[in-house]
Design an enzyme around this catalytic site. Structure first.
Site, short mmCIF file in Angstrom:
data_model
loop_
_atom_site.label_atom_id
_atom_site.label_comp_id
_atom_site.label_asym_id
_atom_site.label_seq_id
_atom_site.Cartn_x
_atom_site.Cartn_y
_atom_site.Cartn_z
N ARG A 235 0.85 -1.19 0.00
CA ARG A 235 0.00 0.00 0.00
C ARG A 235 0.89 1.25 0.00
NH1 ARG A 235 -3.57 -2.42 -1.71
NH2 ARG A 235 -5.62 -2.86 -0.83
N HIS A 283 -1.44 0.86 -9.76
CA HIS A 283 -2.12 -0.07 -8.83
C HIS A 283 -2.73 -1.22 -9.65
CE1 HIS A 283 -4.06 -0.46 -4.63
NE2 HIS A 283 -4.06 -1.66 -5.23
#
Ligand code: NDP
Ligand code: OXD
Length: 320
Positions: A235, A283
């Site tokens: 993350r 992502h």
């Protein structure tokens, strides 16, 4: 026989992929897709299950009869920070295809830096035919993986196949025959040996900002690659991008591959875009396959309704 509970969907996947994946999924259950405007003000009482990714903050206060919340992804930070989260089991997404995709991305990025592809990309742009010196083999390079969960463990085995020396770090020490492992207290020793650092940690209070200037400075220097490389697909909230930029500029780091960012999408102003030694993906390291997600949710609902335990339930105290 009582009617089967409907399932709420509050997902951000492209609509056609959801519609396609719903064909044949959840037989006998009504689907309430919150992306459908008709459902905006709908009464959600009597619904036991919700599958969410960055849910609408009012969803949980409206769906009072929920029994389980299913994450649309492997990470759950986006759910745990949702407004007024009820005290219900949260099941995360664990799936072979997602795991395979992540390992592909991790191996690809390690090989990119091992084989100096960012430098060759610059040479190609400049039409320069020049073989770079110093091409170490994978066996000369130690990849240190932070996070030895479902994704980290799979990446270990696939990096080993490519010949890398691999070590791993996790909160609780893992017994893995093929690699040296460290627990929280062994972080410095782990970093001292690491040439390529791979981040596969969840975002929690303990991992926020963990990839910072101090950590980068502890990585091995003078190894086979000369300078350490930082790779992150966990993350973005775990990396301090200001520190990362400085470390890449001043040579503390030799390069980076980043799939996740403090703020997504990454702003067009970020200086990271223009760095030749940085590989950026949006992502996209391991997108959830919607069909597989619905299959996994249906399996877990069946388990619960058969009186069995749910799997992959998040520990709310640790946050993953
Ligand atoms: P798991 O929950 O299976 O594993 C998490 C690992 O991190 C465990 O080994 C855990 O340690 C370790 N860990 C957690 N907190 C700490 C800490 N404070 N210190 C040290 N180690 C810690 O998760 P997954 O492997 O399935 O996924 C990891 C993350 O990858 C997800 O949370 C998500 O954020 C990210 N992800 C990103 C994707 C992308 O496309 N970029 C796709 C899918 C996931 P222990 O084993 O001791 O519990
Ligand atoms: C996930 C993700 O957590 O895609 O699954 O990031």
């Amino acid at each position: 026989m009582p009617a089967l509970s409907p399932v709420i969907l509050d997902l951000k996947f492209p609509r056609p992929s959801v519609v396609q994946a719903l064909k044949g999924a959840f037989p006998g259950r009504k689907i309430i897709d919150m992306a459908d405007h008709e459902n905006a003000g709908r009464d959600l009482s009597g619904v036991n299950y919700a599958v969410v990714w960055k849910p609408n903050p009012t969803l949980f206060s409206r769906a009072k009869d929920l029994k389980v919340i299913f994450s649309g992804g492997a990470g759950v930070d986006h759910i745990l920070t949702a407004y007024e989260l009820p005290d219900l089991p949260i099941v995360r997404f664990v799936d072979r295809s997602l795991t395979d995709r992540m390992s592909e991305w991790v191996v690809l990025q390690c090989l990119m830096h091992l084989r100096r592809m960012p430098e060759y990309a610059v040479q190609q742009r400049d039409r320069l035919w020049h073989e770079l010196e110093n091409q170490p083999e994978a066996r000369d390079v130690t990849v240190g993986i932070m996070g030895l969960g479902v994704l980290g463990k799979d990446a270990v085995s696939k990096l080993r196949v490519m010949g890398f020396n691999v070590i791993g770090w996790s909160r609780r020490r893992k017994n893995m025959r093929s690699i040296q492992t460290y627990d929280e207290s062994g972080l410095n020793e782990f970093l001292r040996q690491t040439d390529i650092l791979v981040g596969l940690l969840p975002l929690t209070d303990n991992t926020r900002g963990i990839y910072n200037r101090d950590l980068f400075a502890k990585l091995r220097r003078g190894g086979a690659l000369g300078k350490p490389i930082f790779i992150n697909a966990g993350r973005g909230g775990s990396q301090v991008e200001g520190d990362l930029f400085v470390a890449l500029k001043d040579g503390t780091l030799g390069g980076a591959s980043l799939d996740v960012f403090e703020v997504e999408p990454l702003s067009g102003d970020s200086p990271l875009w223009r760095m030749d030694n940085v590989v950026i993906t949006p992502h996209a390291a391991a997108a959830s396959d919607v069909k597989a997600l619905f299959r996994h949710v249906a399996e877990q609902i069946d388990r619960l309704e058969r009186g069995e335990k749910l799997q992959h339930v998040v520990d709310r105290t640790t946050g993953y």
